[in-house]
Design a protein around this motif. Structure first.
Motif, mmCIF file in Angstrom:
data_model
loop_
_atom_site.group_PDB
_atom_site.id
_atom_site.type_symbol
_atom_site.label_atom_id
_atom_site.label_comp_id
_atom_site.label_asym_id
_atom_site.label_seq_id
_atom_site.Cartn_x
_atom_site.Cartn_y
_atom_site.Cartn_z
ATOM 1 N N VAL A 65 -11.119 4.070 -5.293
ATOM 2 C CA VAL A 65 -10.685 3.607 -3.970
ATOM 3 C C VAL A 65 -10.183 4.791 -3.155
ATOM 4 O O VAL A 65 -10.530 4.964 -1.979
ATOM 5 N N ARG A 66 -9.373 5.636 -3.769
ATOM 6 C CA ARG A 66 -8.840 6.810 -3.082
ATOM 7 C C ARG A 66 -9.960 7.752 -2.642
ATOM 8 O O ARG A 66 -9.902 8.331 -1.550
ATOM 9 N N GLU A 67 -10.972 7.891 -3.481
ATOM 10 C CA GLU A 67 -12.102 8.767 -3.141
ATOM 11 C C GLU A 67 -12.861 8.230 -1.931
ATOM 12 O O GLU A 67 -13.228 8.988 -1.013
ATOM 13 N N ASN A 68 -13.116 6.920 -1.914
ATOM 14 C CA ASN A 68 -13.784 6.327 -0.757
ATOM 15 C C ASN A 68 -12.984 6.549 0.513
ATOM 16 O O ASN A 68 -13.534 6.896 1.568
ATOM 17 N N ILE A 69 -11.681 6.339 0.428
ATOM 18 C CA ILE A 69 -10.827 6.535 1.601
ATOM 19 C C ILE A 69 -10.836 7.996 2.031
ATOM 20 O O ILE A 69 -10.877 8.315 3.233
ATOM 21 N N LYS A 70 -10.830 8.906 1.060
ATOM 22 C CA LYS A 70 -10.879 10.340 1.359
ATOM 23 C C LYS A 70 -12.078 10.684 2.234
ATOM 24 O O LYS A 70 -11.977 11.511 3.160
ATOM 25 N N LEU A 106 -9.256 -5.668 -10.662
ATOM 26 C CA LEU A 106 -9.345 -6.202 -9.303
ATOM 27 C C LEU A 106 -8.020 -6.020 -8.564
ATOM 28 O O LEU A 106 -7.992 -5.652 -7.385
ATOM 29 N N ALA A 107 -6.918 -6.273 -9.273
ATOM 30 C CA ALA A 107 -5.592 -6.114 -8.667
ATOM 31 C C ALA A 107 -5.316 -4.663 -8.301
ATOM 32 O O ALA A 107 -4.675 -4.373 -7.283
ATOM 33 N N ALA A 153 -5.980 -0.468 -1.933
ATOM 34 C CA ALA A 153 -6.508 -0.641 -0.581
ATOM 35 C C ALA A 153 -5.405 -1.078 0.377
ATOM 36 O O ALA A 153 -5.284 -0.545 1.493
ATOM 37 N N HIS A 154 -4.600 -2.028 -0.054
ATOM 38 C CA HIS A 154 -3.561 -2.563 0.835
ATOM 39 C C HIS A 154 -2.481 -1.529 1.141
ATOM 40 O O HIS A 154 -1.933 -1.513 2.253
ATOM 41 N N GLY A 174 -3.578 0.199 4.024
ATOM 42 C CA GLY A 174 -3.851 -0.626 5.195
ATOM 43 C C GLY A 174 -5.283 -1.089 5.326
ATOM 44 O O GLY A 174 -5.717 -1.484 6.412
ATOM 45 N N LEU A 175 -6.050 -1.069 4.224
ATOM 46 C CA LEU A 175 -7.450 -1.468 4.256
ATOM 47 C C LEU A 175 -7.642 -2.862 3.667
ATOM 48 O O LEU A 175 -6.932 -3.263 2.743
ATOM 49 N N VAL A 176 -8.626 -3.567 4.199
ATOM 50 C CA VAL A 176 -9.005 -4.879 3.695
ATOM 51 C C VAL A 176 -10.028 -4.695 2.579
ATOM 52 O O VAL A 176 -10.915 -3.836 2.670
ATOM 53 N N VAL A 177 -9.918 -5.512 1.516
ATOM 54 C CA VAL A 177 -10.803 -5.371 0.365
ATOM 55 C C VAL A 177 -11.606 -6.645 0.148
ATOM 56 O O VAL A 177 -11.085 -7.758 0.237
#
Length: 405
Positions: free
Chosen positions: A176-181, A212-213, A219-220, A223-226
């Motif tokens: 998740v962090r990589e995608n946001i990066k 999943l959690a 993500a939350h 501030g991102l919606v998952v």
């Protein structure tokens, strides 16, 4: 100033006749009956405003599709397209972004593309370099090893692993962090097997609840919606308990899963249009027979789940899985939504106010109101009387700019 026969107040589910809308820059300034707005418009006219005569049309806010894949085409050979380079996929995304915008979809959520190709397309649209909708893009969809969003069609000796593969809660957080990066402004995780993957059973849960959690929490915090791809009941329930914001597909939902979604306020996104295209053209387009058989398994069940969830009052958004059918045909799903249980008003709300709320843009998108972005489309009839007019959008304005007139 836009003059029209009427506009749809999507939040209230009613049509207002003889409407005028004043736009300044990229925002709506005023909305109302032509006689009352004309007084405001007289000031606007002195400022050299352009009058757009749409007196035989009905206006709506630009509609939204919460599940597309812009970098893929349904018409391409299914297996051959898996070998497209990232530059080739990016060109596809540019082409399909324009087709989507011309169909009246001014906002979309892209739920998985290789190499950040759609993120690059989104940024080019935002920079004004190419036409297209507003895009919320997830980058790489997260998958367990061998899961629905892994690369299972390659031979073992190729050692091909999809870029979104992550096993275990900490690996999920890292991905998740990589995608946001690299620019993702939404996240997707594949909770169950799927139709267009190899070696997965559609309804079988893949990610466990702890994973999943972890995705939802990471993500939350940013501030991102998952979103969670989930066909089967156990995966759907696990995703709801994990705090996932939207469930995609929702094919095999029992009554308990629907009650959980209603109680938690989880949004449901059901792609109930594309079945006919897959069954009619899938084989000719190289889709393996095993995948076509899986589509047959989910189609009736998914539409039944959609109907029951609608009756139960679940939060529903418009999600079509564009790329499983040709981009630009998104509007054809509206009629399916009405056929399988929604009123025309509910179908429009799914693609406007509900979708805006899901992506946390309810104060700027999804309605024709002063202060909202000037994303406005026009159709030839009142969609509350005939929802099929949504298949033929004749005028498109996004961010105050006219793209189709």
């Amino acid at each position: 100033m836009l003059l029209a026969k009427g506009y749809v107040d999507v939040a209230k589910g009613k049509t207002i006749e003889d409407v005028a809308i004043v736009v300044r820059g990229n925002q709506i300034v005023s909305v109302g009956h032509q006689d009352s707005v004309a007084k405001l418009g007289s000031v606007a006219m002195q400022g050299n405003y352009r009058v757009v005569d749409l007196k035989d049309k009905y206006l709506l806010p630009g509609v939204m599709d919460m599940h597309v894949h812009l970098s893929s085409d349904a018409e391409d050979n299914f297996l051959e397209s898996m070998n497209y380079s990232i530059p080739r996929q990016t060109v596809k995304a540019v082409k399909n972004a324009r087709s989507t915008l011309m169909a009246g979809f001014t906002t979309v959520r892209d739920l998985g593309a290789s190499g950040y190709s759609v993120i690059a397309t989104r940024d080019a649209i935002k920079a004004g370099e190419i036409p297209g909708p507003r895009i919320w893009a997830v980058g790489h969809a997260l998958s367990i090893t061998g899961g629905h969003c892994d690369d299972n069609f390659a031979a073992p000796e190729a050692h091909s692993v999809a870029a979104g593969v992550a096993d275990g809660p900490w690996a999920v957080r890292q991905k998740v962090r990589e995608n946001i990066k690299y620019g993702a402004n939404a996240i997707k995780i594949c909770a169950t097997g799927g139709v267009f993957s190899k070696g997965t059973k559609v309804g079988v849960q893949q990610y466990i609840e702890q994973e999943l959690a972890a995705a939802a929490d990471e993500a939350h915090r940013c501030g991102l919606v998952v979103a969670a791809h989930a066909h089967g009941t156990s995966g759907i329930k696990a995703a709801i308990r994990a705090g996932i914001d939207s469930i995609e597909h929702c094919s095999f939902m029992d009554e308990d899963a629907i009650k959980m979604a209603v109680k938690a306020g989880t949004y449901l996104s059901c792609d109930i249009y594309n079945t006919e295209y897959t069954l009619a053209f899938g084989e000719a387009n190289g889709v393996p027979q095993a995948n076509i058989e899986k589509e047959k398994q989910v189609s009736k069940a998914q539409r039944d789940s959609f109907r029951r969830a609608t009756l139960a009052g679940a939060k529903m958004v418009f999600g079509s899985d564009a790329a499983i059918y040709p981009h630009g045909d998104n509007g054809k799903q509206f009629s399916r939504m009405v056929t399988f249980g929604m009123t025309p008003a509910q179908a429009l709300q799914a693609a406007t106010v509900n979708s805006a709320a899901l992506i946390q843009q309810e104060d700027t998108l999804g309605q024709l109101k002063p202060g909202f972005y000037a994303d406005i489309i026009a159709v030839d009839g009142d969609p509350l009387a005939d929802i099929s007019v949504m298949e033929r959008v004749s005028f498109v304005m996004k961010d105050g700019v006219i793209y189709k007139d």
